[in-house]
Design a protein around this motif. Sequence first.
Motif, short mmCIF file in Angstrom:
data_model
loop_
_atom_site.label_atom_id
_atom_site.label_comp_id
_atom_site.label_asym_id
_atom_site.label_seq_id
_atom_site.Cartn_x
_atom_site.Cartn_y
_atom_site.Cartn_z
N ARG A 144 -7.51 2.40 10.89
CA ARG A 144 -8.48 1.33 10.71
C ARG A 144 -8.39 0.71 9.32
O ARG A 144 -8.63 -0.49 9.15
N LEU A 145 -8.04 1.50 8.32
CA LEU A 145 -7.90 0.97 6.97
C LEU A 145 -6.79 -0.07 6.91
O LEU A 145 -6.95 -1.13 6.28
N GLY A 149 -4.70 -5.70 7.55
CA GLY A 149 -3.47 -6.21 6.99
C GLY A 149 -2.41 -6.46 8.05
O GLY A 149 -1.73 -7.49 8.05
N TYR A 150 -2.29 -5.53 8.99
CA TYR A 150 -1.31 -5.69 10.05
C TYR A 150 -1.66 -6.89 10.94
O TYR A 150 -0.81 -7.70 11.29
N LEU A 184 -0.70 0.75 16.51
CA LEU A 184 -1.23 -0.60 16.27
C LEU A 184 -0.11 -1.58 15.93
O LEU A 184 -0.03 -2.67 16.50
N SER A 185 0.75 -1.21 14.99
CA SER A 185 1.83 -2.11 14.58
C SER A 185 2.78 -2.38 15.74
O SER A 185 3.21 -3.52 15.95
N THR A 186 3.10 -1.35 16.51
CA THR A 186 4.01 -1.52 17.64
C THR A 186 3.44 -2.47 18.67
O THR A 186 4.13 -3.36 19.19
N ASN A 343 -0.35 -4.01 0.29
CA ASN A 343 0.97 -3.63 0.82
C ASN A 343 2.10 -4.39 0.18
O ASN A 343 1.94 -5.51 -0.29
N MET A 344 3.28 -3.77 0.21
CA MET A 344 4.54 -4.45 -0.12
C MET A 344 5.48 -4.28 1.07
O MET A 344 5.40 -3.30 1.81
#
Length: 349
Positions: A144-145, A149-150, A184-186, A343-344
């Motif tokens: 969740r954090l 961003g994603y 989540l990213s996938t 993020n980077m």
Amino acid sequence: MTNVNETRLNELVGCVLGDIGGAVSVPLVRIGDALGLYRKLKEIGPVKADELADASGCAPRYVREWLAAQAASGYVHHEQGLFSLTPEQALVFAEPNSPVNLIGGFDTAAAMVENQPKVQSAFKTGRGVAWGDQAGCMFCAVARLFRPGYVNALVQDWLPALDGVVDKLKAGATVADVGCGHGLSTILMAHAFPNSRFIGYDFDADSIAAATAHARADGLTNVCFEIGRAQDFDGRDFDLITCFDCLHDMGDPKAAAAHIRKALNEGGTWMVVEPMAADTLEENINPVGRLYYSASTMICVPTSLAQETGLALGAQAGEKRLTEVIQSGGFKHVRLTAKTPLNMVLEAT
């Protein structure tokens, strides 16, 4: 006796009092989120405390005290007996897809407190605390954090910053998301590029089960999830391999880099998303560095030390150190392609 600088002392005490106020706000913010108080306040405010209580189905006396604490923290606006959320407060507390929604940070803080006994013991032994042995809600808290961003940057900014990758994804590519967690990213990538096939790998069986359930609920047919470690997951000839906020958690990220290099096809790309960090402690003494060093102490370093090799890069490894690790796996070119406050994004080929 050492002379005490009263000005510095007062500044430090003020800082610590602010920190304690933030710490005791953690359960209050989580209650407000869980009971929908922020969302309801955004919807119907400005309102009196009793009106919010009635609208949310909560006891008025508790809501009055909760609102007072929120107003004192600056999380809720109070004027002439009425409570509301400013547009800025709503972005942080009431809009889950906002790029600055920070509720996940409060969840992570709560999980870190729950994790304290295990990490405290590890301080004496030097051993790690395995990801699967950490606080029960650590998985969902960390997911969740990073979610805002994603959701706001992955498809819109990060993937387009990579050389030629979006064109491949649109045409139909094979992608591995290594260290996928709850997926989540996938899933975000699978939604955006239906012609491509996505496989999420994670060494934690519970995370793979959760990711599979999420994909099934979304009705996706171009994504699947498998248990696998970064240094020896199955699969070859991937056009793109991604690692989201997990390389620094790995016990042997150098072995992972070498295996990922072999798993890519000719001309394939490795996208590494990591916590934002400069290369020195001095440059990282700021609010983001403070957050990540603390999380690294309680989560990332213990997780890495519980695995083979236990390199323990930490969440503030920085671009230079990360590049060294990536290149140790045989990658010739590494470049910073995008960054946000948290993020980077590194591209390795």
